[in-house]
Design a protein around this motif. Sequence first.
Motif, mmCIF file in Angstrom:
data_model
loop_
_atom_site.group_PDB
_atom_site.id
_atom_site.type_symbol
_atom_site.label_atom_id
_atom_site.label_comp_id
_atom_site.label_asym_id
_atom_site.label_seq_id
_atom_site.Cartn_x
_atom_site.Cartn_y
_atom_site.Cartn_z
ATOM 1 N N ALA A 45 8.535 39.381 45.034
ATOM 2 C CA ALA A 45 8.270 39.240 43.596
ATOM 3 C C ALA A 45 9.532 38.841 42.839
ATOM 4 O O ALA A 45 9.491 37.973 41.958
ATOM 5 C CB ALA A 45 7.707 40.547 43.039
ATOM 6 N N VAL A 46 10.641 39.444 43.175
ATOM 7 C CA VAL A 46 11.907 39.115 42.512
ATOM 8 C C VAL A 46 12.270 37.653 42.771
ATOM 9 O O VAL A 46 12.750 36.961 41.870
ATOM 10 C CB VAL A 46 13.041 40.053 42.984
ATOM 11 N N ALA A 47 12.010 37.188 43.982
ATOM 12 C CA ALA A 47 12.334 35.798 44.312
ATOM 13 C C ALA A 47 11.465 34.806 43.547
ATOM 14 O O ALA A 47 11.874 33.670 43.314
ATOM 15 C CB ALA A 47 12.173 35.574 45.813
ATOM 16 N N ALA A 48 10.278 35.242 43.133
ATOM 17 C CA ALA A 48 9.350 34.330 42.458
ATOM 18 C C ALA A 48 9.598 34.194 40.970
ATOM 19 O O ALA A 48 9.224 33.182 40.382
ATOM 20 C CB ALA A 48 7.909 34.805 42.673
ATOM 21 N N VAL A 49 10.198 35.181 40.373
ATOM 22 C CA VAL A 49 10.385 35.132 38.922
ATOM 23 C C VAL A 49 11.760 34.548 38.593
ATOM 24 O O VAL A 49 12.700 34.688 39.364
ATOM 25 C CB VAL A 49 10.238 36.530 38.264
ATOM 26 N N PRO A 50 11.873 33.925 37.451
ATOM 27 C CA PRO A 50 13.189 33.415 37.060
ATOM 28 C C PRO A 50 14.090 34.557 36.589
ATOM 29 O O PRO A 50 14.255 34.797 35.397
ATOM 30 C CB PRO A 50 12.860 32.433 35.928
ATOM 31 N N ALA A 102 22.111 39.027 37.419
ATOM 32 C CA ALA A 102 22.304 40.473 37.310
ATOM 33 C C ALA A 102 21.078 41.229 37.830
ATOM 34 O O ALA A 102 21.210 42.205 38.566
ATOM 35 C CB ALA A 102 22.591 40.861 35.856
ATOM 36 N N VAL A 103 19.894 40.771 37.464
ATOM 37 C CA VAL A 103 18.662 41.419 37.931
ATOM 38 C C VAL A 103 18.513 41.239 39.435
ATOM 39 O O VAL A 103 18.140 42.172 40.161
ATOM 40 C CB VAL A 103 17.424 40.862 37.187
ATOM 41 N N THR A 104 18.822 40.059 39.924
ATOM 42 C CA THR A 104 18.755 39.809 41.362
ATOM 43 C C THR A 104 19.723 40.716 42.117
ATOM 44 O O THR A 104 19.371 41.260 43.164
ATOM 45 C CB THR A 104 19.055 38.326 41.661
ATOM 46 N N ALA A 105 20.917 40.905 41.589
ATOM 47 C CA ALA A 105 21.890 41.792 42.233
ATOM 48 C C ALA A 105 21.407 43.239 42.209
ATOM 49 O O ALA A 105 21.466 43.941 43.227
ATOM 50 C CB ALA A 105 23.244 41.678 41.540
ATOM 51 N N GLY A 153 17.221 43.009 43.784
ATOM 52 C CA GLY A 153 17.110 42.348 45.082
ATOM 53 C C GLY A 153 18.109 42.854 46.104
ATOM 54 O O GLY A 153 17.732 43.425 47.126
ATOM 55 N N THR A 154 19.380 42.675 45.804
ATOM 56 C CA THR A 154 20.412 43.055 46.765
ATOM 57 C C THR A 154 20.611 44.565 46.831
ATOM 58 O O THR A 154 20.617 45.138 47.917
ATOM 59 C CB THR A 154 21.753 42.372 46.403
ATOM 60 N N GLY A 155 20.764 45.208 45.680
ATOM 61 C CA GLY A 155 21.055 46.636 45.664
ATOM 62 C C GLY A 155 19.870 47.505 46.034
ATOM 63 O O GLY A 155 19.880 48.197 47.051
ATOM 64 N N ALA A 161 3.713 37.625 41.706
ATOM 65 C CA ALA A 161 4.662 37.438 40.612
ATOM 66 C C ALA A 161 4.587 36.024 40.059
ATOM 67 O O ALA A 161 4.679 35.827 38.843
ATOM 68 C CB ALA A 161 6.083 37.753 41.085
ATOM 69 N N GLY A 162 4.392 35.061 40.940
ATOM 70 C CA GLY A 162 4.248 33.678 40.485
ATOM 71 C C GLY A 162 3.004 33.489 39.629
ATOM 72 O O GLY A 162 3.021 32.776 38.634
ATOM 73 N N ALA A 163 1.918 34.156 39.991
ATOM 74 C CA ALA A 163 0.680 34.050 39.232
ATOM 75 C C ALA A 163 0.806 34.717 37.867
ATOM 76 O O ALA A 163 0.280 34.223 36.868
ATOM 77 C CB ALA A 163 -0.469 34.682 40.017
#
Length: 120
Positions: free
Chosen positions: A49-54, A58-61, A64-66, A115-117
């Motif tokens: 879901a995180v990968a699908a949204v823009p 900071a949010v990805t870190a 996603g990562t953390g 998430a894309g939908a």
Amino acid sequence: MTVLLIALGAALGAPLRYLTDRAVQARDDSPFPWGTLTVNVAGSLLLGAVAAVPASPAVTALVGTGFCGALTTWSTLSYETLRLHREGARGHALANALGSLAAGLTAATVGYALAGAVTG
């Protein structure tokens, strides 16, 4: 700043992994590591879901990562698969390795699609 966001996400994800694993395993007597499978699939769904949204870097870190990085655990999956094999539960070991891979990829795909939908 990015390192702090990753650390914060990990500080939330690791205890959640432990608590979820213990809660799931407490409900099942089988040698199969259902708790690890649960957190890995949930983390894969969220990461998809995180990968699908823009999302911002900071949010990805943070998420996603953390968070997802600490919630999911390849090393525990590997160890538990090896443990099952050494204990003679080879069918469980094979199911754990292949099932975890298939379920994780499916969950990431579903998370990405959902998430894309929603954002699309």
